[in-house]
Design an enzyme around this catalytic site. Structure first.
Site, PDB file in Angstrom:
ATOM      1  N   CYS A 141      -3.231   7.254  -5.032  1.00 63.60           N
ATOM      2  CA  CYS A 141      -2.737   5.767  -4.788  1.00 63.60           C
ATOM      3  C   CYS A 141      -1.579   5.329  -5.238  1.00 63.60           C
ATOM      4  CB  CYS A 141      -4.022   4.836  -5.711  1.00 63.60           C
ATOM      5  SG  CYS A 141      -4.103   3.121  -5.291  1.00 63.60           S
ATOM      6  N   GLY A 142      -0.747   4.969  -4.504  1.00 65.35           N
ATOM      7  CA  GLY A 142       0.581   4.790  -4.677  1.00 65.35           C
ATOM      8  C   GLY A 142       0.986   3.500  -5.621  1.00 65.35           C
ATOM      9  N   THR A 143       0.316   2.315  -5.217  1.00 65.72           N
ATOM     10  CA  THR A 143       0.493   1.143  -6.026  1.00 65.72           C
ATOM     11  C   THR A 143      -0.315   1.084  -7.340  1.00 65.72           C
ATOM     12  OG1 THR A 143      -1.231   0.139  -4.666  1.00 65.72           O
ATOM     13  CG2 THR A 143       0.801  -0.574  -4.054  1.00 65.72           C
TER      14      THR A 143
ATOM     15  N   ASP B 147     -10.352   5.878  -3.458  1.00 67.95           N
ATOM     16  CA  ASP B 147      -9.083   6.434  -2.848  1.00 67.95           C
ATOM     17  C   ASP B 147      -9.085   8.350  -3.003  1.00 67.95           C
ATOM     18  OD1 ASP B 147      -6.514   6.900  -2.078  1.00 67.95           O
ATOM     19  OD2 ASP B 147      -5.958   4.916  -2.808  1.00 67.95           O
TER      20      ASP B 147
ATOM     21  N   CYS C 181       0.820  -1.085   0.126  1.00 66.81           N
ATOM     22  CA  CYS C 181       0.056  -0.081   0.097  1.00 66.81           C
ATOM     23  C   CYS C 181       0.875   1.157  -0.096  1.00 66.81           C
ATOM     24  CB  CYS C 181      -0.902  -0.221   1.254  1.00 66.81           C
ATOM     25  SG  CYS C 181      -1.937   1.505   1.388  1.00 66.81           S
ATOM     26  N   GLY C 182       0.865   2.000  -0.975  1.00 58.75           N
ATOM     27  CA  GLY C 182       1.562   3.175  -1.292  1.00 58.75           C
ATOM     28  C   GLY C 182       1.423   4.316  -0.434  1.00 58.75           C
TER      29      GLY C 182
END
Length: 333
Positions: free
Chosen positions: A253-255, A249, A90-91
């Site tokens: 969102c990192g991923t 989100d 999770c980023g």
């Protein structure tokens, strides 16, 4: 008996909630964080349910635990928990957990400004800047990301035919770009995104099997990434990521940003070393970059980086007692 008291640091990363759980860590078996993730899901998932769902959490709640590293050179390990499950990576959660832990003296880098973290998805490197006790930004050098499936056609009630790609950036993302039956996120309400996303996800998972080639426990397309026109002039792209049962989100969102960059790279639309400013549904931004090109089990992949910021909003002490009929949470869908 399932009960306990959990001390938490709450905050957000670019708008999306993060809850760092600083006590009540269950002892997990396994040599890697992927192994420990499976043990948590099998034996301790009530903790996630209690702390993420109502009445102690909400549909967007996300967070995690810090654990000792599983590698000799690691600084720490992270176990992620949120309403959608116990994620491999999770980023936005990593950015928040690192920020909160550094600011509260719970994490100490062997090399100032750099951390090596073990996650269920693999090793990630962290760079950060800290001024006067406050973390200004966190940059994640993420696990390899790649385009898993391209041009998959599905039928979605009310929308009709959609052509989508699936990319991995720590989780599998169904990426929906503007086309005949979808004009972009700026043409959908939040309610419509929440309505259509589960239909898209169900259609894809019924048609395509997504499994990471190096870790068969990482499987299934869990997130839907809708794209569109950015609000900010300096953004390269915009997205709305759906996860869980009814969450959008609030961060970029990192991923998801990692997956999007992998998709664009595979299509020749983003080059190695090129900066990629990704915008969330509320207009907040992550700065991404393709650092290197690599491969996973013979599949061309990228090594992405994502930079963002987090802020602490408070602390909490949460009690879970199994004599409470709502001890393990609920959702109102």
């Amino acid at each position: 008996m399932r009960k306990g008291t959990f001390f938490c640091i709450d905050g957000h990363t670019c708008g999306n909630p993060v809850r760092l759980i600083t006590s009540g860590h269950p002892q997990l078996s396994g040599l890697t964080m992927s192994d420990k993730r499976q043990d948590f899901l099998k034996n301790h998932d009530w903790i996630r349910q209690s702390l993420m769902f109502e009445p102690r959490g909400h549909d967007m709640m996300s967070g995690g635990f810090l654990y000792p590293p599983t590698t000799e050179d690691g600084d720490a390990a992270i176990l992620f928990v949120e309403t959608s499950g116990c994620l491999p990576m999770c980023g936005h959660g990593t950015i928040g957990i690192v920020t909160f832990a550094l600011e509260h003296g719970l994490l100490h880098a062997k090399v100032p400004g750099t951390l090596l973290l073990d996650t269920p998805a693999g090793r990630v490197q962290i760079n950060y800047e800290m001024i006067d006790g406050k973390v200004q930004w966190v940059k994640i050098y993420n696990v390899p990301a790649y385009l898993a499936h391209q041009s998959i056609v599905i039928e979605v009630d009310e929308l009709g035919e959609l052509n989508v790609d699936i990319a991995y950036g720590g989780n599998f993302y169904i990426i929906v770009e503007p086309q005949d039956n979808f004009k972009g996120i700026e043409h959908l309400t939040a309610g419509q995104i929440l309505k259509y996303s589960p239909l898209v996800r169900d259609a894809i998972n019924a048609k395509i099997k997504c499994t990471h080639p190096l870790d068969p426990t990482v499987q299934g397309a869990s997130h839907v990434l809708w794209t569109g026109t950015p609000k900010n002039a300096n953004s390269n792209a915009a997205n709305a990521v759906f996860y869980g049962d009814k969450a959008i989100d609030r961060s970029p969102c990192g991923t998801g940003t990692s997956a999007r960059m992998a998709q664009l790279f595979a299509k020749g639309q983003l080059a190695q070393g090129q900066s990629f400013t990704h915008e969330s549904y509320i207009g907040s931004q992550f700065i991404g970059c393709i650092e290197k090109v690599t491969e996973i089990a013979g599949i061309t992949a990228i090594l992405p980086s994502i930079q963002g910021w987090s802020k602490v909003t408070g602390t909490s002490t949460i009690t879970v007692d199994d004599d409470d009929p709502y001890a393990f949470g609920f959702q109102v869908i």
